[in-house]
Design a protein around this motif. Structure first.
Motif, short mmCIF file in Angstrom:
data_model
loop_
_atom_site.label_atom_id
_atom_site.label_comp_id
_atom_site.label_asym_id
_atom_site.label_seq_id
_atom_site.Cartn_x
_atom_site.Cartn_y
_atom_site.Cartn_z
N SER A 4 0.83 -1.20 0.00
CA SER A 4 0.00 0.00 0.00
C SER A 4 0.87 1.26 0.00
O SER A 4 2.06 1.22 0.31
CB SER A 4 -0.93 0.00 1.21
N ILE A 5 0.25 2.36 -0.37
CA ILE A 5 0.92 3.66 -0.42
C ILE A 5 0.08 4.67 0.34
O ILE A 5 -1.10 4.43 0.62
CB ILE A 5 1.12 4.15 -1.87
N VAL A 10 0.69 10.84 -2.33
CA VAL A 10 1.18 10.51 -3.67
C VAL A 10 0.24 11.00 -4.77
O VAL A 10 0.71 11.41 -5.84
CB VAL A 10 1.40 8.98 -3.77
N ILE A 11 -1.06 11.00 -4.53
CA ILE A 11 -2.03 11.40 -5.57
C ILE A 11 -2.63 12.74 -5.16
O ILE A 11 -3.59 12.81 -4.40
CB ILE A 11 -3.12 10.33 -5.75
N ARG A 12 -2.00 13.81 -5.66
CA ARG A 12 -2.41 15.17 -5.28
C ARG A 12 -1.83 16.17 -6.27
O ARG A 12 -1.00 15.82 -7.09
CB ARG A 12 -1.93 15.49 -3.87
N GLY A 22 10.48 4.05 -2.23
CA GLY A 22 9.98 4.66 -1.01
C GLY A 22 8.51 4.95 -1.06
O GLY A 22 7.69 4.12 -0.70
N GLU A 23 8.15 6.13 -1.54
CA GLU A 23 6.75 6.55 -1.53
C GLU A 23 5.91 5.88 -2.61
O GLU A 23 4.70 5.78 -2.49
CB GLU A 23 6.65 8.06 -1.74
N ILE A 24 6.57 5.47 -3.69
CA ILE A 24 5.84 4.92 -4.85
C ILE A 24 6.58 3.69 -5.35
O ILE A 24 7.79 3.57 -5.17
CB ILE A 24 5.72 6.02 -5.95
N HIS A 25 5.85 2.76 -5.93
CA HIS A 25 6.44 1.56 -6.53
C HIS A 25 5.74 1.31 -7.87
O HIS A 25 4.72 1.92 -8.18
CB HIS A 25 6.35 0.36 -5.60
N THR A 112 12.19 10.89 -8.37
CA THR A 112 10.76 11.13 -8.23
C THR A 112 10.09 10.70 -9.53
O THR A 112 10.41 11.20 -10.60
CB THR A 112 10.44 12.61 -7.95
N VAL A 113 9.17 9.76 -9.40
CA VAL A 113 8.40 9.29 -10.55
C VAL A 113 7.07 10.03 -10.54
O VAL A 113 6.42 10.15 -9.50
CB VAL A 113 8.17 7.76 -10.48
#
Length: 165
Positions: A4-5, A10-12, A22-25, A112-113
């Motif tokens: 989970s994230i 992340v979505i903003r 880290g924050e995203i995969h 950062t993706v």
């Protein structure tokens, strides 16, 4: 939900973005694509990326998520490496369809993706035009899955739509 994230982080701000790792995969790209197809109620989408080595797997997973979104049988036009202007031009050339642009920025250690989603008019998705719904679906673990193999879409390479400059 596996891996989970923090969906609110992340979505903003009109995009899906986070540090990798880290924050995203990479799985997030699949989730976002499937939810975007359902929220957009579309059977066609254009996708491009920046050519960065990290972006590659995110792009592959995004494409897979889009063509596996419920019963939409989404036909994905893969533009390959392109910038925002080229993506929007291709979206218009394909009949004003939604699109997505994936990119990676940063120094050697902290990347950062970013996944930017666009509506059929070429405008970035906002909270009010679908981004909030995508976030809510992922947060609630309501990522759409295909209903059967006949509902699976197809990926077509459309690099011909990207003008070289």
């Amino acid at each position: 939900m596996l891996n989970s994230i923090d969906t609110d982080a992340v979505i903003r701000d009109g995009r899906v973005a986070g540090t990798f790792p880290g924050e995203i995969h990479q799985g997030v790209a699949w989730w976002v694509a499937a939810c975007f197809v359902v929220v957009s109620q579309t059977s066609r989408i254009a996708v491009a990326h920046d050519g960065h080595s990290i972006t590659g797997e995110f792009h592959r997973r995004f494409c897979r998520g889009a063509i596996n979104a419920q019963h939409f049988s989404c036909q994905l036009a893969d533009l390959g490496e392109a910038n925002e202007d080229q993506l929007v031009h291709a979206m218009q050339a394909l009949g004003n369809i939604p699109g997505a642009l994936l990119s990676t920025t940063g120094d050697g250690g902290r990347q950062t993706v970013t996944i930017r989603l666009y509506d059929a008019e070429g405008q970035p998705l906002t909270e009010d035009t679908g981004l909030a719904k995508v976030r809510e679906m992922i947060a609630a673990d309501r990522v759409p899955i295909p209903v059967n193999d006949q509902a699976k879409g197809r990926i077509t390479l459309r690099r011909d739509l990207v003008e070289t400059t």
